[in-house]
Structure formats: structure tokens, C-alpha cells
Design a protein around this motif. Structure first.
Motif, mmCIF file in Angstrom:
data_model
loop_
_atom_site.group_PDB
_atom_site.id
_atom_site.type_symbol
_atom_site.label_atom_id
_atom_site.label_comp_id
_atom_site.label_asym_id
_atom_site.label_seq_id
_atom_site.Cartn_x
_atom_site.Cartn_y
_atom_site.Cartn_z
ATOM 1 N N GLY A 1 -57.555 79.590 43.954
ATOM 2 C CA GLY A 1 -57.281 80.949 43.946
ATOM 3 C C GLY A 1 -57.945 81.791 42.395
ATOM 4 O O GLY A 1 -57.383 82.553 42.162
ATOM 5 N N GLY A 2 -58.631 81.024 42.244
ATOM 6 C CA GLY A 2 -59.335 80.478 40.877
ATOM 7 C C GLY A 2 -60.477 82.131 41.062
ATOM 8 O O GLY A 2 -60.570 82.333 41.600
ATOM 9 N N SER A 3 -61.072 82.832 39.885
ATOM 10 C CA SER A 3 -62.226 83.609 39.673
ATOM 11 C C SER A 3 -63.420 82.783 38.735
ATOM 12 O O SER A 3 -63.142 81.998 38.470
ATOM 13 C CB SER A 3 -61.648 84.480 38.816
ATOM 14 O OG SER A 3 -60.913 85.236 39.923
ATOM 15 N N LEU A 4 -64.691 82.787 39.839
ATOM 16 C CA LEU A 4 -65.832 83.253 38.523
ATOM 17 C C LEU A 4 -66.789 83.993 39.620
ATOM 18 O O LEU A 4 -66.100 85.135 39.588
ATOM 19 C CB LEU A 4 -66.556 81.962 39.486
ATOM 20 C CG LEU A 4 -66.382 80.330 39.200
ATOM 21 C CD1 LEU A 4 -67.103 79.504 39.531
ATOM 22 C CD2 LEU A 4 -66.090 80.055 37.235
ATOM 23 N N SER B 1 -59.984 84.849 44.191
ATOM 24 C CA SER B 1 -59.467 84.279 45.379
ATOM 25 C C SER B 1 -60.251 83.415 46.059
ATOM 26 O O SER B 1 -60.242 82.944 47.205
ATOM 27 C CB SER B 1 -58.820 85.615 46.813
ATOM 28 O OG SER B 1 -57.935 86.266 45.221
ATOM 29 N N LEU B 2 -60.908 82.277 45.134
ATOM 30 C CA LEU B 2 -61.575 81.280 45.662
ATOM 31 C C LEU B 2 -61.149 80.605 46.122
ATOM 32 O O LEU B 2 -59.375 80.307 46.064
ATOM 33 C CB LEU B 2 -62.526 80.989 44.821
ATOM 34 C CG LEU B 2 -63.744 81.402 44.469
ATOM 35 C CD1 LEU B 2 -63.939 81.197 42.679
ATOM 36 C CD2 LEU B 2 -65.033 81.204 45.055
ATOM 37 N N LYS B 3 -61.266 79.723 47.543
ATOM 38 C CA LYS B 3 -61.244 79.115 48.086
ATOM 39 C C LYS B 3 -61.738 77.769 48.391
ATOM 40 O O LYS B 3 -63.384 78.194 47.644
ATOM 41 C CB LYS B 3 -60.646 79.931 49.828
ATOM 42 C CG LYS B 3 -60.377 81.030 49.487
ATOM 43 C CD LYS B 3 -60.434 81.537 50.877
ATOM 44 C CE LYS B 3 -59.850 82.669 51.692
ATOM 45 N NZ LYS B 3 -60.325 83.218 52.777
ATOM 46 N N GLN C 1 -73.964 75.471 41.117
ATOM 47 C CA GLN C 1 -72.578 74.611 41.695
ATOM 48 C C GLN C 1 -71.220 75.459 41.255
ATOM 49 O O GLN C 1 -71.007 75.798 40.424
ATOM 50 C CB GLN C 1 -72.827 73.104 41.352
ATOM 51 C CG GLN C 1 -71.834 72.855 42.223
ATOM 52 C CD GLN C 1 -71.949 72.318 43.400
ATOM 53 O OE1 GLN C 1 -73.146 71.844 44.350
ATOM 54 N NE2 GLN C 1 -71.221 73.048 45.201
ATOM 55 N N VAL C 2 -71.086 76.013 42.437
ATOM 56 C CA VAL C 2 -69.095 75.581 42.497
ATOM 57 C C VAL C 2 -69.001 75.532 43.368
ATOM 58 O O VAL C 2 -68.889 75.100 44.448
ATOM 59 C CB VAL C 2 -69.696 77.560 43.393
ATOM 60 C CG1 VAL C 2 -68.470 78.501 43.008
ATOM 61 C CG2 VAL C 2 -70.189 79.029 42.012
ATOM 62 N N THR C 3 -68.063 74.856 42.564
ATOM 63 C CA THR C 3 -67.181 74.142 43.118
ATOM 64 C C THR C 3 -65.760 74.581 43.431
ATOM 65 O O THR C 3 -65.268 74.406 42.094
ATOM 66 C CB THR C 3 -66.919 72.206 43.158
ATOM 67 O OG1 THR C 3 -68.414 72.210 42.957
ATOM 68 C CG2 THR C 3 -65.854 71.615 43.592
ATOM 69 N N VAL C 4 -65.477 74.952 44.404
ATOM 70 C CA VAL C 4 -63.623 74.858 44.352
ATOM 71 C C VAL C 4 -62.555 73.591 44.922
ATOM 72 O O VAL C 4 -62.880 73.504 45.777
ATOM 73 C CB VAL C 4 -63.554 76.624 45.331
ATOM 74 C CG1 VAL C 4 -61.698 76.705 45.268
ATOM 75 C CG2 VAL C 4 -64.712 77.179 44.914
ATOM 76 N N SER C 5 -62.183 73.804 43.826
ATOM 77 C CA SER C 5 -60.936 71.934 44.174
ATOM 78 C C SER C 5 -59.836 72.169 43.285
ATOM 79 O O SER C 5 -59.961 72.329 41.989
ATOM 80 C CB SER C 5 -61.928 71.442 44.242
ATOM 81 O OG SER C 5 -60.955 69.477 44.364
#
Length: 119
Positions: free
Chosen positions: A15-18, A84-86, A114-118
Motif C-alpha cells: 500500500g505504500g509508495s516509492l 499502492s504497491l503490492k 531493488q524494490v521490496t514490498v513486504s
């Protein structure tokens, strides 16, 4: 020689943003298009978003409505705003530039971020 320098990756909760940035440097070249590709573990690299020098954009269906690509032509920089990252967005994101130098066209890649959504 033309180089791409990426920044902005990291760890974010669902749910966050980058915001990713990619700047092209070098001399005697023009940019036809820039884009962001991503590669998740065990999967092929895929296009996430691309923008042309005329500001035409296209997005992967999986990111449409959540990601926005933009560019600053004066700075030879492209941005990717990811909202709205998943967890499924977790991947190494690579910047790509389609450039023309002299009479030849080249495809230039960044080193990846690297993008990590966790949670």
C-alpha cells in the motif's frame, strides 16, 4: 559513453509508495525513449512503463493506474512514481534508454535498483 544512474529503491510496506529516478549522462546523444523494466526472482525481465521523447506512455497492465512514468527532458531524467504497491511488485527495477548517437541507435541499461514490498 552514455550511462544511466538509478536511485530510489528500497523496502516499503504493501500500500505504500516509492519514487524511482534515472538520469542519463554522457555526450552527443539524443534520447528517443526511456523506460523501467523489472525482473522478479525466477521470472523474465518485463516492461513496467515507458515514455517517449514525445511524452507518449505505455504501461504494463499489472501497474496501470498505480504507476506513473514522467520525464524531465532538460535533465535527461525519467521518474517512476509507484503507488499502492503490492508484494507482487517486488523486483529489481532497471532503467532503460533508447538513444541515438551519430547514425546508430543503442539500448542502454542501468545497474538496477531493488524494490521490496513486504510487511
Amino acid at each position: 559513453q552514455v550511462q544511466l544512474v538509478e536511485s530510489g529503491g528500497g523496502l516499503v510496506q504493501p500500500g505504500g509508495s516509492l519514487r524511482l529516478s534515472c538520469a542519463a549522462s554522457g555526450s552527443d546523444f539524443t534520447i528517443n525513449a526511456m523506460g523501467w523494466y523489472r525482473q522478479a526472482p525466477g521470472k523474465q525481465r518485463e516492461l513496467a512503463a515507458r515514455i517517449t521523447s514525445g511524452d507518449s506512455t505505455n504501461y504494463a497492465a499489472s501497474v496501470k493506474g498505480r504507476f506513473t512514468i514522467s520525464s524531465d527532458n532538460a535533465k535527461n531524467t525519467v521518474y517512476l512514481q509507484m503507488n499502492s504497491l503490492k508484494p507482487g511488485d517486488t523486483a529489481v527495477y532497471y532503467c532503460n534508454a533508447e538513444i541515438k548517437r551519430g547514425r546508430r541507435n543503442y539500448n542502454i541499461w542501468g545497474q538496477g535498483t531493488q524494490v521490496t514490498v513486504s510487511s
